[in-house]
Design a protein around this motif. Structure first.
Motif, short mmCIF file in Angstrom:
data_model
loop_
_atom_site.label_atom_id
_atom_site.label_comp_id
_atom_site.label_asym_id
_atom_site.label_seq_id
_atom_site.Cartn_x
_atom_site.Cartn_y
_atom_site.Cartn_z
N UNK A 176 0.82 -1.21 0.00
CA UNK A 176 0.00 0.00 0.00
C UNK A 176 0.85 1.27 0.00
N UNK A 177 2.03 1.18 0.58
CA UNK A 177 2.89 2.35 0.65
C UNK A 177 3.69 2.62 -0.60
N UNK A 178 3.59 1.76 -1.61
CA UNK A 178 4.32 1.95 -2.86
C UNK A 178 3.53 2.82 -3.82
N UNK A 179 4.23 3.45 -4.74
CA UNK A 179 3.58 4.38 -5.68
C UNK A 179 2.86 3.67 -6.81
N UNK A 180 3.06 2.37 -6.95
CA UNK A 180 2.59 1.66 -8.13
C UNK A 180 1.17 1.14 -7.98
N UNK A 181 0.45 1.13 -9.09
CA UNK A 181 -0.82 0.43 -9.17
C UNK A 181 -1.98 1.10 -8.45
N UNK A 182 -3.14 0.48 -8.62
CA UNK A 182 -4.39 0.92 -8.01
C UNK A 182 -4.69 -0.02 -6.84
N UNK A 183 -5.02 0.55 -5.71
CA UNK A 183 -5.25 -0.26 -4.51
C UNK A 183 -6.30 -1.34 -4.77
N UNK A 184 -6.06 -2.49 -4.21
CA UNK A 184 -6.96 -3.64 -4.40
C UNK A 184 -8.40 -3.27 -4.09
N UNK A 185 -8.60 -2.49 -3.03
CA UNK A 185 -9.95 -2.15 -2.60
C UNK A 185 -10.65 -1.18 -3.57
N UNK A 186 -9.87 -0.47 -4.37
CA UNK A 186 -10.44 0.51 -5.31
C UNK A 186 -10.51 -0.01 -6.73
N UNK A 187 -10.02 -1.22 -6.95
CA UNK A 187 -9.87 -1.72 -8.31
C UNK A 187 -11.21 -1.94 -9.02
N UNK A 188 -12.19 -2.49 -8.34
CA UNK A 188 -13.48 -2.76 -9.00
C UNK A 188 -14.10 -1.47 -9.53
N UNK A 189 -14.11 -0.43 -8.70
CA UNK A 189 -14.67 0.86 -9.14
C UNK A 189 -13.88 1.43 -10.30
N UNK A 190 -12.55 1.27 -10.26
CA UNK A 190 -11.71 1.77 -11.34
C UNK A 190 -12.00 1.03 -12.65
N UNK A 191 -12.24 -0.27 -12.56
CA UNK A 191 -12.59 -1.03 -13.77
C UNK A 191 -13.93 -0.59 -14.33
N UNK A 192 -14.87 -0.34 -13.47
CA UNK A 192 -16.18 0.10 -13.95
C UNK A 192 -16.06 1.47 -14.63
N UNK A 193 -15.21 2.33 -14.08
CA UNK A 193 -15.00 3.63 -14.72
C UNK A 193 -14.31 3.45 -16.07
N UNK A 194 -13.29 2.60 -16.12
CA UNK A 194 -12.57 2.38 -17.37
C UNK A 194 -13.50 1.85 -18.45
N UNK A 195 -14.37 0.95 -18.08
CA UNK A 195 -15.30 0.37 -19.06
C UNK A 195 -16.28 1.41 -19.60
N UNK A 196 -16.52 2.48 -18.83
CA UNK A 196 -17.47 3.51 -19.24
C UNK A 196 -16.83 4.63 -20.07
N UNK A 197 -15.50 4.71 -20.06
CA UNK A 197 -14.83 5.79 -20.78
C UNK A 197 -14.78 5.48 -22.27
N UNK A 198 -15.09 6.47 -23.12
CA UNK A 198 -15.25 6.19 -24.55
C UNK A 198 -13.97 5.87 -25.31
N UNK A 199 -12.81 6.33 -24.81
CA UNK A 199 -11.58 6.10 -25.55
C UNK A 199 -10.84 4.84 -25.16
N UNK A 200 -11.43 4.01 -24.30
CA UNK A 200 -10.73 2.85 -23.77
C UNK A 200 -11.47 1.55 -24.07
N UNK A 201 -10.68 0.48 -24.15
CA UNK A 201 -11.23 -0.88 -24.22
C UNK A 201 -10.49 -1.72 -23.18
N UNK A 202 -11.21 -2.19 -22.19
CA UNK A 202 -10.60 -2.99 -21.13
C UNK A 202 -10.28 -4.38 -21.67
#
Length: 425
Positions: A176-202
């Motif tokens: 958790x203290x590292x600068x890399x990646x998206x926290x495990x607990x926030x990942x599901x919401x981040x995926x849902x946002x990514x899937x909704x953005x028009x310029x991206x394909x998950x």
């Protein structure tokens, strides 16, 4: 203690008739021909290390992407591209180096926490296979850049599973203290946002927990957490085409015994199969474990300086050539090019000429040396030449690739005139 019988990089590096060799080439001959400091790589050692991954993943839908930050020399990239590797890049400069050796763009993944808009545009233009996105802010910017370019960016989110890789804190990336990646607990919401953005394909999920990992347990723990997350993400209606488990497998610097890559993947694949993910496309990003033990740095003893508290062996390689000891307090075995000792062995601080007390290559090394002798710094294939600098206005070293009984210069020694190229007075 390193001896002639347990050199890191064996059997590709070892003593033959009293002379240290890379494959069938005497390193003393290369030092005499090309000067020092000099990096020497074994082609067979690189392909042997890659072969362990290839055997471990045989029969699976898998892509091995070499993490080229470990060593981005074009000769090594070309060798790995010809062997079927893709590439894991972290900058547009690395992208251009991969493309320069004929890498297939669709086999390139772009990692890193700070991609610029210009880097994103160039990677989209090249048609890379995937962006490994490391924050929600990056998702939004990448979507904007892709839309402006009239493209759709394939993305995988790098998830931080908060798993301790039990390695040096500077090269730990999965806590958790590292600068890399998206926290495990926030990942599901981040995926849902990514899937909704028009310029991206998950297209996938990515996890990388650190570097120089010497046991299987952290990988297995991270795998379980990632698979739990995949289940939740897909249940929320976001399908994932591939699973990317990063790299980080360690090598032998000072007698470490990391799992063989083939054995590690036997264990990981067994867990994937048990949980029903065995047929999913897999991606991995090994770096150090492919090239680290495949390279050495040759250096000459300039002066011996005995002292009351310490004896200093001053060599012509320095922290600008071999940054790992100064940066990570890292250990590299240091051995003579000739097996016959010169006098009685003493304890030496092996240091370079750079004007820093931190410019050391090895502490308290037992060596029988004299002025003018040449030494080999072992396990120098990763994070040495790629991190080399011009500190103290020192030209960067030359590089040689050995294959069997032949050796070829693959990077010329940087010239003094080259040090000021691009500067304007």
């Amino acid at each position: 203690m390193t001896t002639a019988n347990n050199l890191p990089g064996a059997p590709f590096f070892g003593y033959r008739q009293g002379q240290l060799c890379a494959e069938d080439v005497r390193l003393a001959d290369l030092a005499a021909e090309h000067g020092t400091p000099l990096f020497v790589y074994s082609q067979a050692a690189i392909l042997h290390a890659l072969g362990a991954y290839q055997r471990g993943l045989a029969g699976r839908d898998a892509l091995i992407c070499y993490a080229m930050k470990a060593n981005s020399s074009l000769s090594i990239l070309k060798l790995l591209a010809q062997a079927g590797c893709g590439f894991d890049i972290v900058s547009v400069g690395e992208l251009e180096r991969a493309l320069a050796v004929g890498a297939a763009p669709q086999k390139i993944v772009f990692s890193g926490v700070g991609k610029t808009r210009a880097e994103m545009r160039r990677a989209l233009e090249a048609g890379i296979g995937c962006f490994n996105v490391e924050s929600e802010a990056e998702l939004a910017v990448l979507s904007d850049v892709a839309q402006a370019a009239g493209r759709v960016a394939p993305v995988s989110l790098r998830v931080n599973p908060n798993v301790d890789a039990r390695t040096h804190p500077y090269i730990s990336t999965g806590l958790k203290g590292n600068k890399f990646g998206i926290a495990h607990e926030q990942a599901l919401a981040a995926y849902q946002r990514a899937a909704a953005l028009p310029g991206l394909r998950v297209v996938g999920i990515d996890c990388h927990i650190g570097s120089q990992i010497t046991e299987a347990a952290p990988y297995l723990e991270a795998l379980e957490r990632v698979l739990d997350l995949v289940t939740a993400i897909e249940a929320a209606g976001v399908p994932l085409e591939h699973l990317d488990f990063g790299g980080g497998l360690g090598i032998d610097y000072a007698g470490e015994t990391p799992p063989d890559a083939q054995d590690l993947w036997r264990q990981l694949l067994a867990r994937l199969d048990a949980r029903g993910f065995g047929q999913r496309k897999l991606m991995i990003e090994p770096g150090r474990s492919l090239v680290g033990n495949a390279g050495v740095c040759l250096t000459e003893v300039l002066y011996l300086k005995p002292g009351e508290q310490k004896n200093f062996c001053i060599v012509d390689a320095a922290m600008n050539d071999l940054p790992r000891p100064a940066l990570y307090q890292a250990y590299h075995a240091i051995v003579p090019l000739g097996e016959a000792p010169h006098g009685e062995a003493r304890s030496w601080e092996v240091v370079g000429p750079v004007c820093e007390s931190g410019d050391w290559i090895g502490h308290d090394r037992s060596l029988a040396v004299q002025q003018g002798d040449r030494l080999a710094v072992m396990s120098a294939g990763a994070y040495c030449m790629s991190m080399a600098s011009n500190y103290n206005s020192r030209p960067r070293a030359a590089e040689v690739m050995v294959s069997g009984a032949s050796a070829r210069l693959v990077r010329q020694r940087e010239s003094l005139a080259g040090l000021t190229t691009g500067e304007i007075v």
